[in-house]
Design a protein around this motif. Sequence first.
Motif, PDB file in Angstrom:
ATOM      1  N   VAL A  36       0.887  -1.165   0.000  1.00  0.00           N
ATOM      2  CA  VAL A  36       0.000   0.000   0.000  1.00  0.00           C
ATOM      3  C   VAL A  36       0.924   1.214   0.000  1.00  0.00           C
ATOM      4  O   VAL A  36       1.678   1.425   0.945  1.00  0.00           O
ATOM      5  CB  VAL A  36      -0.914   0.004   1.241  1.00  0.00           C
ATOM      6  N   ILE A  37       0.882   1.968  -1.101  1.00  0.00           N
ATOM      7  CA  ILE A  37       1.841   3.061  -1.300  1.00  0.00           C
ATOM      8  C   ILE A  37       1.093   4.396  -1.287  1.00  0.00           C
ATOM      9  O   ILE A  37       0.285   4.667  -2.179  1.00  0.00           O
ATOM     10  CB  ILE A  37       2.584   2.877  -2.641  1.00  0.00           C
ATOM     11  N   PRO A  38       1.335   5.217  -0.262  1.00  0.00           N
ATOM     12  CA  PRO A  38       0.590   6.473  -0.172  1.00  0.00           C
ATOM     13  C   PRO A  38       1.224   7.583  -1.023  1.00  0.00           C
ATOM     14  O   PRO A  38       2.429   7.555  -1.277  1.00  0.00           O
ATOM     15  CB  PRO A  38       0.713   6.826   1.316  1.00  0.00           C
ATOM     16  N   PHE A  39       0.389   8.526  -1.454  1.00  0.00           N
ATOM     17  CA  PHE A  39       0.944   9.735  -2.093  1.00  0.00           C
ATOM     18  C   PHE A  39       0.174  10.950  -1.601  1.00  0.00           C
ATOM     19  O   PHE A  39      -1.015  10.870  -1.300  1.00  0.00           O
ATOM     20  CB  PHE A  39       0.952   9.635  -3.630  1.00  0.00           C
ATOM     21  N   PHE A  40       0.895  12.055  -1.476  1.00  0.00           N
ATOM     22  CA  PHE A  40       0.316  13.292  -0.932  1.00  0.00           C
ATOM     23  C   PHE A  40       0.831  14.435  -1.794  1.00  0.00           C
ATOM     24  O   PHE A  40       2.025  14.475  -2.128  1.00  0.00           O
ATOM     25  CB  PHE A  40       0.758  13.457   0.529  1.00  0.00           C
ATOM     26  N   ASN A  41      -0.058  15.351  -2.171  1.00  0.00           N
ATOM     27  CA  ASN A  41       0.310  16.427  -3.101  1.00  0.00           C
ATOM     28  C   ASN A  41       0.991  15.859  -4.340  1.00  0.00           C
ATOM     29  O   ASN A  41       2.011  16.368  -4.795  1.00  0.00           O
ATOM     30  CB  ASN A  41       1.239  17.449  -2.429  1.00  0.00           C
ATOM     31  N   SER A  42       0.463  14.760  -4.832  1.00  0.00           N
ATOM     32  CA  SER A  42       0.957  14.072  -6.034  1.00  0.00           C
ATOM     33  C   SER A  42       2.345  13.447  -5.900  1.00  0.00           C
ATOM     34  O   SER A  42       2.887  12.957  -6.886  1.00  0.00           O
ATOM     35  CB  SER A  42       0.948  15.002  -7.260  1.00  0.00           C
ATOM     36  N   GLY A  86      -3.805  10.122  -2.021  1.00  0.00           N
ATOM     37  CA  GLY A  86      -4.412   8.796  -2.057  1.00  0.00           C
ATOM     38  C   GLY A  86      -3.383   7.714  -1.840  1.00  0.00           C
ATOM     39  O   GLY A  86      -2.311   7.955  -1.294  1.00  0.00           O
ATOM     40  N   TYR A  87      -3.755   6.513  -2.244  1.00  0.00           N
ATOM     41  CA  TYR A  87      -2.791   5.415  -2.174  1.00  0.00           C
ATOM     42  C   TYR A  87      -3.042   4.395  -3.272  1.00  0.00           C
ATOM     43  O   TYR A  87      -4.145   4.317  -3.821  1.00  0.00           O
ATOM     44  CB  TYR A  87      -2.796   4.733  -0.793  1.00  0.00           C
ATOM     45  N   VAL A  88      -1.984   3.651  -3.582  1.00  0.00           N
ATOM     46  CA  VAL A  88      -2.083   2.560  -4.547  1.00  0.00           C
ATOM     47  C   VAL A  88      -2.056   1.248  -3.766  1.00  0.00           C
ATOM     48  O   VAL A  88      -1.219   1.064  -2.879  1.00  0.00           O
ATOM     49  CB  VAL A  88      -0.889   2.587  -5.531  1.00  0.00           C
ATOM     50  N   GLN A 267       3.602  16.001  15.130  1.00  0.00           N
ATOM     51  CA  GLN A 267       3.940  17.274  14.488  1.00  0.00           C
ATOM     52  C   GLN A 267       5.185  17.120  13.602  1.00  0.00           C
ATOM     53  O   GLN A 267       5.211  17.578  12.454  1.00  0.00           O
ATOM     54  CB  GLN A 267       4.177  18.311  15.587  1.00  0.00           C
ATOM     55  N   ILE A 268       6.198  16.428  14.124  1.00  0.00           N
ATOM     56  CA  ILE A 268       7.434  16.215  13.358  1.00  0.00           C
ATOM     57  C   ILE A 268       7.120  15.438  12.078  1.00  0.00           C
ATOM     58  O   ILE A 268       7.556  15.781  10.979  1.00  0.00           O
ATOM     59  CB  ILE A 268       8.479  15.446  14.226  1.00  0.00           C
ATOM     60  N   PHE A 269       6.305  14.397  12.228  1.00  0.00           N
ATOM     61  CA  PHE A 269       5.979  13.521  11.095  1.00  0.00           C
ATOM     62  C   PHE A 269       5.166  14.276  10.038  1.00  0.00           C
ATOM     63  O   PHE A 269       5.467  14.215   8.841  1.00  0.00           O
ATOM     64  CB  PHE A 269       5.203  12.305  11.610  1.00  0.00           C
ATOM     65  N   PHE A 270       4.154  15.017  10.495  1.00  0.00           N
ATOM     66  CA  PHE A 270       3.300  15.708   9.535  1.00  0.00           C
ATOM     67  C   PHE A 270       4.038  16.843   8.839  1.00  0.00           C
ATOM     68  O   PHE A 270       3.871  17.065   7.645  1.00  0.00           O
ATOM     69  CB  PHE A 270       1.975  16.152  10.173  1.00  0.00           C
ATOM     70  N   GLU A 271       4.910  17.525   9.579  1.00  0.00           N
ATOM     71  CA  GLU A 271       5.665  18.606   8.918  1.00  0.00           C
ATOM     72  C   GLU A 271       6.600  18.045   7.856  1.00  0.00           C
ATOM     73  O   GLU A 271       6.800  18.642   6.806  1.00  0.00           O
ATOM     74  CB  GLU A 271       6.427  19.432   9.950  1.00  0.00           C
ATOM     75  N   LYS A 272       7.159  16.870   8.104  1.00  0.00           N
ATOM     76  CA  LYS A 272       8.097  16.288   7.138  1.00  0.00           C
ATOM     77  C   LYS A 272       7.370  15.730   5.913  1.00  0.00           C
ATOM     78  O   LYS A 272       7.798  15.935   4.782  1.00  0.00           O
ATOM     79  CB  LYS A 272       8.889  15.166   7.858  1.00  0.00           C
ATOM     80  N   PHE A 273       6.258  15.002   6.108  1.00  0.00           N
ATOM     81  CA  PHE A 273       5.670  14.263   4.997  1.00  0.00           C
ATOM     82  C   PHE A 273       4.337  14.804   4.487  1.00  0.00           C
ATOM     83  O   PHE A 273       3.909  14.453   3.397  1.00  0.00           O
ATOM     84  CB  PHE A 273       5.487  12.783   5.377  1.00  0.00           C
TER      85      PHE A 273
END
Length: 275
Positions: A36-42, A86-88, A267-273
């Motif tokens: 399951v491979i996520p993508f964010f902002n393409s 989304g995710y694949v 917060q650290i995780f969301f700011e990075k990814f």
Amino acid sequence: MEKIHAVYNSIFNYLDEIKISPLSRAYTFSDSVYEVIPFFNSNSIAFESHINRLERSCKALNLSLDMDKTSKEIIDLIAKSNLINGYVYYQVSRGIDSIRSHMFDDSLSTETFGYVVSHSFKSQKLKVMTCEDLRWQRCDIKSTSLLGNVMSMNNARMSGCHEVIMHKNNILTEGGASNVFFAIEETVFTPALSNNILPGITRELLIDEIKQFGIKVEEGDYSVDDLKNAQSVWLTSSTKGLAQVTNILDLDIQLNGDNRLFQKCEQIFFEKFFS
Ligand code: PDD
């Protein structure tokens, strides 16, 4: 309804137009692995790590797969969908038997299947319960054989839970579809990698990232009792990100007190990814 973009044996199609043989070994034996491979902002998140884990899963089952072709296919699938977040889901099976047989014929051609869906990576709060880990001894392989997970999670759902935290002989393993973390005072703890847990990509990304911020992380063997001393507990996965556990029903634990360390990690995780 928007059509779901998919790919079967390298041919792109809509999900509802794909026809699959009931003699696919994915269907009869769960002789298949997945990612399951996520993508964010393409942009896909930790794409290489997912591809490498898929390759390791395939090797463990002696499945042959062209990794360059697969990577390109997954990237093309995301592009075709025009989705931003989304995710694949991508699955690789041994192939299609001519008649069901445990021992497979070496001439079978690997069967691949993927689809892409939109997903909104919202932060979630979860009610969970603990349970005995019913699964086999190679949970490090991302196999589609998930009956233990499915039985435990649906049993928990009947008590109003969203997830489970599993343990084998009282040693914590992982969530039904996630890895588990907890914080006691200033240290973050998570079960060490072994054959009993999936080496989660989110788990690895989080550990690497928070260590860089000076947060102490310990990986080892922990028991259900350790959860009773935790100020915060959370689960990680490619679709959940970091999901905070608010209740552990069967242990009568409510985690609505000091969540500082969880919040800092999130917060650290969301700011990075995810920003
Ligand atoms: N599952 N452990 C199990 C049993 C899982 O099924 C998953 C993820 C994880 C977390 O792995 P990662 O961080 O690489 O997503 C751990 C996916 C999301 C699923 O089956 O839908």
